[in-house]
Every structure is written in C-alpha cells, then in structure tokens.
Motif scaffolding. Sequence first.
Motif, mmCIF file in Angstrom:
data_model
loop_
_atom_site.group_PDB
_atom_site.id
_atom_site.type_symbol
_atom_site.label_atom_id
_atom_site.label_comp_id
_atom_site.label_asym_id
_atom_site.label_seq_id
_atom_site.Cartn_x
_atom_site.Cartn_y
_atom_site.Cartn_z
ATOM 1 N N GLU A 296 0.749 -1.321 0.012
ATOM 2 C CA GLU A 296 0.046 0.122 0.015
ATOM 3 C C GLU A 296 0.884 1.267 0.212
ATOM 4 N N LYS A 301 -1.744 11.046 0.499
ATOM 5 C CA LYS A 301 -2.195 11.880 -0.662
ATOM 6 C C LYS A 301 -2.580 11.220 -1.865
ATOM 7 N N ALA A 303 -4.386 8.345 -2.097
ATOM 8 C CA ALA A 303 -5.550 7.646 -1.777
ATOM 9 C C ALA A 303 -6.607 7.698 -3.033
ATOM 10 N N SER A 304 -6.511 8.952 -3.544
ATOM 11 C CA SER A 304 -7.646 9.146 -4.660
ATOM 12 C C SER A 304 -6.974 9.078 -5.988
ATOM 13 N N PHE A 305 -5.607 8.868 -6.041
ATOM 14 C CA PHE A 305 -4.931 9.012 -7.376
ATOM 15 C C PHE A 305 -5.444 8.039 -8.151
ATOM 16 N N ARG A 306 -5.724 8.343 -9.710
ATOM 17 C CA ARG A 306 -6.281 7.248 -10.562
ATOM 18 C C ARG A 306 -4.965 6.922 -11.387
ATOM 19 N N TRP A 307 -4.695 5.497 -10.923
ATOM 20 C CA TRP A 307 -3.496 4.864 -11.687
ATOM 21 C C TRP A 307 -4.421 4.425 -13.065
ATOM 22 N N HIS A 360 0.143 1.486 -11.387
ATOM 23 C CA HIS A 360 0.560 1.373 -10.038
ATOM 24 C C HIS A 360 2.010 0.585 -9.756
ATOM 25 N N THR A 390 5.022 7.851 -3.766
ATOM 26 C CA THR A 390 4.192 7.704 -2.914
ATOM 27 C C THR A 390 4.689 7.397 -1.618
ATOM 28 N N SER A 471 -6.156 14.628 -8.612
ATOM 29 C CA SER A 471 -6.344 13.787 -7.195
ATOM 30 C C SER A 471 -6.208 14.766 -6.087
ATOM 31 N N ARG A 472 -5.816 15.810 -6.454
ATOM 32 C CA ARG A 472 -5.676 16.826 -5.220
ATOM 33 C C ARG A 472 -7.013 17.484 -5.137
#
Length: 472
Positions: A296, A301, A303-307, A360, A390, A471-472
Amino acid sequence: MATAIVWFRRDLRLADNPALRAALEAGYAVVPVYVHAPEEEAPWSPGAASHTWLHRSLQSLQQDLEALGSRLVIRRGNSLDELDRLATETEAEALFWNRLYEPAVIARDTRVKEHFRHRGLLAESHNAALLIEPWTIATGAGEPYRVFTPFWRNAVQRIDAQLATPAPTRLPAVSQAVSSLSVDDLGLAPTRDWDTTFWEHWRPGEAGAQELLDVFIDGAARGYKDQRNFPDRTGSSKLSPHLHFGEISPRQILQRLRAENWPVKYEIDINHYISELGWREFSHHLLFHYPKTSNENLSPKFASFRWADPDPEKLAAWQRGRTGIPIVDAGMRELWATGWMHNRVRMIVASVLCKNLRYHWLHGANWFWDTLVDADLANNTQGWQWTAGTGADAAPYFRIFNPVTQSERFDGQGTYIRRWVPELARMPVPALFAPWEHAELARELAPAYPTQPFVDLKASREAALGALSASR
C-alpha cells in the motif's frame, strides 16, 4: 556436550554470524539447519531469481561447513514443525537464529520463540543483517523517521563501534543419524537454463561476496560518489545480492572500509557509499514501522490518485525490453540476462512505468521481485515508492525522469545501450538515444528495433501531471 540448533535463513555465512558465535561461545555442539518454507513469507514468497541464487548459496554454505567438520541439515516444510522435530531428534537444549524484519517473518519467528521457550529450551535471536535495528532509533518525538537525512544523522553516530567477528576454525561433526535433504531436493534450480548467463556475472556464497568486496575496494570505491550514476561502467559495489542473502554483513563492509588508509580525496566517496548502506537501513526502518507499505502507498495523498489500468501488451513490452525507448530496453534486458540492474536505470524504468504509463508501482515491484537476484522486500518497496512519489522521503510525483536526457547524461557514448540493445549498435550518437526522431537512419541502421516508443513521452508526462492535479 549439550546441543544447540543454529537456524540459518538469509544469513548464509560463517564469519560475523552472531547466532552461530553465541551458540559456540555458550559451549554448545552446533547443528546447523536450513528449513525451506517459502510459503511462510507470503504474499512476498521469494521469486524465481532469488531461488536460483539461493540454490548456489546453500551449496556454498554446505561446502564451507563441511570444510570445518560440520554439515548443513536441510529440511522442507513448516519451520516450527521441522525445528521441533529436529530438536527432539538431537536432544537440543537451545535454538539460535538471526533476525529478519519482514512482517510475515517477524510473526513466524515470534511463534517459534514462544513455542521453544514454552518447551523449556533456550531460544535466542540476534542481529546479523543491520547496523541499526529498526526499533532502536526514533525522532525526538519518539516517532519513526520518514525522512532519510535526519534518520542517518542519528544512526551514523552509532555504527563505528561495531566490529565484525571472524568465522570459527572448527565445528563439531553432526551425527549421520540426523537426516537431511540435499540442496538439489529443494528444486530451487530452474528446470530450463534461463539463468545460465547470470553466472557470468556472479559467484553466490560467502567467498564470492568477499571477493567482490575486494574488487570494489581496489577499484570502484575510488570515485564512487560520481561514478555510481553511470551504467556504462563498473561504478558500484554490486554487493546487494550478497547482502540480501547474508553472505556478507554490513558490519564486515563497514569495517573493511574503515580499515583502509584512504587518501583524503577519496573520503567523500567512502562516506557516500556508507550512506548508501544507510539507505538500506532506512528501508528496513520504514518497513518495520509501516508493514503495510509493501502493498500500500505510505502517503495518504495518493488515496484518490487514478492509476491507469495496465495494457497487457505494453506491460509485457516493458518487462521484456521492447518499449522502443533505448535506455529502458537496455535496463530491462540487463535485468533479464543478469538478474540485476544498475540503480540509475532502475529509477528510469520505474519512472516510465509509474508516470508515463501511470501504472501502479506494484506492477513493477512484482516484476522486480521475480527477476532480481537482490530482491529484498524493504529495498524493493522503498525503491518503487520513492520513484512513484508515494513513499517516505520520496521524489515528488511531478519529478518525472526523461529517459532520453537521462541516457544522454549518464550513457553519453551509448556504451550501455549498445551492449544490451544490439539492434541499435550501429546507430550514432545522438540518434541512439531517441531513434524515433531519426526515422530514416533508424530504418537503415536498426531495422529490427521498434520505430516508435510504446508511449508518447511528452503527452504521457502531461497526462500524469493532470492526474496528479485532479487527485488533489
């Protein structure tokens, strides 16, 4: 004489082996044992490259033990059950081993220690792998470190007094009544000889590690700080697989480096190399305190990033060194042929995967885990999270390596690329670094090489930055 079991794991050496020395100094007759139980390290059970190295490393340890009058008892199965059975067979009164720091292994070792102490046996673990154990160092607030510089500033004050101990000169014989598998019985060596070219570059075992340390001290250590960045030359120690399998200890390396009478101009190089050992320590510190980071993101920061969802063909092209980006292909082919990749190139190939493709970092970490002979969970996790942005003390996500300028800077004559991507051998500098920008020349001189990179470097960089902003 009372008997003690010394449980070998990733400490496959006789010199500077604290568990072995403690057992001998306590007056025990030692029974050395290796228990093969890779499933106990799940979900990060050792990969194929690790297994083929382990096969040869165990053979080397067996030979070293036999030279001292002993032998390695090899078992396979549940570690606790096999150690319990061996303790009964040998009427052992004690069990000694050296600590490892991966979450699954810590849990397993805790069960083993509790069981043997409940049986009334002495059960002792020791530090053979690190200069600074993870729980012995903290910030002023008592928290784990998340930034390398203050971590190392604290840690480096504690390491100089450590001394490596020599190997024993004789060991007691192990009764032939104690049954053992052979190394071959473990099935570690590949059935197809995909690893043949590995052994042109490596000699697993304690002697091989010491030989490589000698080579480093006599050569690449001088100029290390700058030369380590250039993959076209031998600028690093390449001791990482030997460290991972415990064929050499960081104490041994540190002691040898400190014992040399270095000219003043090389002191910066030696201190820089020691700080790289510090990064290894920092990686273990992080994994110990944040055990979920092997799977993980450490940074919330992301957590919502779109891989992006991986394209199987593009992922396979990256894995096999068919991306059309020369420095990336060179690195991935070096990995395939040798089980190792230059660290500068590791960062480049990881940046392309995590940022240009926006996959990812676990997709890369898993591939490295299976193909690297130095696949170490702490280092692998820290390396990938660092490049992906990350992790702790990581490169910011917006720092995206440009593989073309990186190859121009660090492989200026194209020596590294030409070695590992022979299709490009006739391409001149500077067309070698971005052959798609010299299409006519590439068609003539490198017809077997992809005509375009598998991802548009400029557009994908902008897309990655856009995803970060969103994502921010």
